[in-house]
Design a protein around this motif. Structure first.
Motif, PDB file in Angstrom:
ATOM      1  N   ARG A  15       0.832  -1.212   0.000  1.00 44.74           N
ATOM      2  CA  ARG A  15       0.000   0.000   0.000  1.00 44.74           C
ATOM      3  C   ARG A  15       0.861   1.254   0.000  1.00 44.74           C
ATOM      4  N   GLU A  16       1.913   1.224   0.802  1.00 46.07           N
ATOM      5  CA  GLU A  16       2.809   2.377   0.839  1.00 46.07           C
ATOM      6  C   GLU A  16       3.419   2.613  -0.542  1.00 46.07           C
ATOM      7  N   PHE A  17       3.909   1.570  -1.176  1.00 46.39           N
ATOM      8  CA  PHE A  17       4.501   1.690  -2.509  1.00 46.39           C
ATOM      9  C   PHE A  17       3.470   2.209  -3.522  1.00 46.39           C
ATOM     10  N   ALA A  18       2.239   1.714  -3.431  1.00 49.32           N
ATOM     11  CA  ALA A  18       1.180   2.154  -4.344  1.00 49.32           C
ATOM     12  C   ALA A  18       0.870   3.642  -4.180  1.00 49.32           C
ATOM     13  N   GLY A  19       1.158   4.206  -3.017  1.00 50.97           N
ATOM     14  CA  GLY A  19       0.905   5.626  -2.771  1.00 50.97           C
ATOM     15  C   GLY A  19       1.948   6.552  -3.369  1.00 50.97           C
ATOM     16  N   PRO A  22       3.946   7.564  -9.973  1.00 49.20           N
ATOM     17  CA  PRO A  22       4.493   6.622 -10.955  1.00 49.20           C
ATOM     18  C   PRO A  22       5.996   6.818 -11.186  1.00 49.20           C
ATOM     19  N   SER A  23       6.449   8.052 -11.175  1.00 49.06           N
ATOM     20  CA  SER A  23       7.866   8.341 -11.353  1.00 49.06           C
ATOM     21  C   SER A  23       8.690   7.767 -10.202  1.00 49.06           C
ATOM     22  N   GLU A  24       8.201   7.936  -8.973  1.00 52.04           N
ATOM     23  CA  GLU A  24       8.892   7.368  -7.814  1.00 52.04           C
ATOM     24  C   GLU A  24       8.897   5.845  -7.879  1.00 52.04           C
ATOM     25  N   GLN A  25       7.765   5.252  -8.223  1.00 53.73           N
ATOM     26  CA  GLN A  25       7.686   3.791  -8.312  1.00 53.73           C
ATOM     27  C   GLN A  25       8.686   3.257  -9.341  1.00 53.73           C
ATOM     28  N   ARG A  26       8.750   3.892 -10.490  1.00 53.17           N
ATOM     29  CA  ARG A  26       9.666   3.461 -11.547  1.00 53.17           C
ATOM     30  C   ARG A  26      11.110   3.580 -11.076  1.00 53.17           C
ATOM     31  N   SER A 109       9.882  12.490  -1.837  1.00 49.82           N
ATOM     32  CA  SER A 109       9.561  12.592  -0.415  1.00 49.82           C
ATOM     33  C   SER A 109      10.481  11.706   0.416  1.00 49.82           C
ATOM     34  N   PHE A 110      10.536  12.007   1.712  1.00 53.17           N
ATOM     35  CA  PHE A 110      11.302  11.169   2.629  1.00 53.17           C
ATOM     36  C   PHE A 110      10.733   9.757   2.651  1.00 53.17           C
ATOM     37  N   SER A 111       9.440   9.636   2.568  1.00 55.06           N
ATOM     38  CA  SER A 111       8.799   8.321   2.604  1.00 55.06           C
ATOM     39  C   SER A 111       9.310   7.416   1.474  1.00 55.06           C
ATOM     40  N   ALA A 112       9.373   7.941   0.253  1.00 56.43           N
ATOM     41  CA  ALA A 112       9.865   7.155  -0.883  1.00 56.43           C
ATOM     42  C   ALA A 112      11.356   6.845  -0.716  1.00 56.43           C
ATOM     43  N   TYR A 113      12.112   7.818  -0.236  1.00 59.65           N
ATOM     44  CA  TYR A 113      13.539   7.623   0.021  1.00 59.65           C
ATOM     45  C   TYR A 113      13.756   6.520   1.056  1.00 59.65           C
ATOM     46  N   ARG A 114      13.037   6.597   2.166  1.00 59.75           N
ATOM     47  CA  ARG A 114      13.158   5.593   3.225  1.00 59.75           C
ATOM     48  C   ARG A 114      12.803   4.208   2.695  1.00 59.75           C
ATOM     49  N   PHE A 115      11.706   4.124   1.932  1.00 64.76           N
ATOM     50  CA  PHE A 115      11.264   2.855   1.349  1.00 64.76           C
ATOM     51  C   PHE A 115      12.396   2.241   0.512  1.00 64.76           C
ATOM     52  N   GLU A 174       9.061  -5.157  -8.152  1.00 62.69           N
ATOM     53  CA  GLU A 174       9.798  -5.516  -9.352  1.00 62.69           C
ATOM     54  C   GLU A 174       9.050  -5.035 -10.582  1.00 62.69           C
ATOM     55  N   TYR A 175       9.750  -5.003 -11.691  1.00 62.13           N
ATOM     56  CA  TYR A 175       9.170  -4.659 -12.980  1.00 62.13           C
ATOM     57  C   TYR A 175       8.225  -5.779 -13.408  1.00 62.13           C
TER      58      TYR A 175
END
Length: 182
Positions: A15-19, A22-26, A109-115, A174-175
């Protein structure tokens, strides 16, 4: 009971990743492929010469991850090492890699960085992440307007946490090919 807890953890991390955007996920998936040696990132992620050059640089910058992993697990249980003697050996390489990732403009964001960094380096890196993120975000390598957005993305709770969980991350995105997803 352990299976239920693990399943809940994975779902929470998904759920965190889904939030993330798209650029951050990629970028997170690409970075995990490079940092964990999962895929040929050039083949999978390069959409042109500029992105291929960025991936090449990322491979070079991520060489510091090997050193960081060894430092963070040197005591056998992960890093309780928050002493001044560890500051230069851990924070130097971590700040260098963090600055590279933030300067790419895809971590918002810090959240994406931490993840991302929990997966690249494990749970032992958690105590070091707020300092590395704030330090890198404040450097002149980051545009002033972006610097403000990044620094405002870290919550007071994350910046002043009295302790950090040593639970290892469970979900590693993963891709997925479009036809595989259908």
């Amino acid at each position: 009971m352990a299976t239920t807890t693990t399943t809940q953890t994975i779902l929470t991390e998904m759920r965190e990743f889904a939030g993330f955007s798209p650029s951050e996920q990629r970028y997170i998936r690409r970075s995990l492929d490079i940092g964990l040696g999962r895929q040929d990132a050039f083949r999978r992620w390069a959409r042109g010469p500029a992105e291929a050059a960025s991936i090449r640089t990322q491979y070079v910058m991520y060489q510091d991850l090997k050193l960081l992993r060894s430092l963070l697990t040197a005591d056998g249980e992960g890093s309780e090492a928050a002493g001044l003697e560890d500051l230069e050996s851990v924070m130097g390489p971590l700040l260098r890699v963090t600055t590279f990732d933030l300067s790419q403009g895809r971590i918002e964001s810090f959240s994406a960085y931490r993840f991302l960094y929990e997966r690249l380096l494990g749970a032992a890196v958690r105590p070091w992440l707020p300092g590395a993120f704030c330090g890198a975000a404040a450097l002149p390598h980051i545009r002033p307007e972006r610097r403000k957005e990044l620094l405002q993305s870290i919550s007071e709770a994350a910046a002043t946490a009295p302790a950090w969980s040593m639970r290892a991350p469970q979900f590693f995105p993963e891709y997925v090919e479009m036809e595989d997803a259908a």
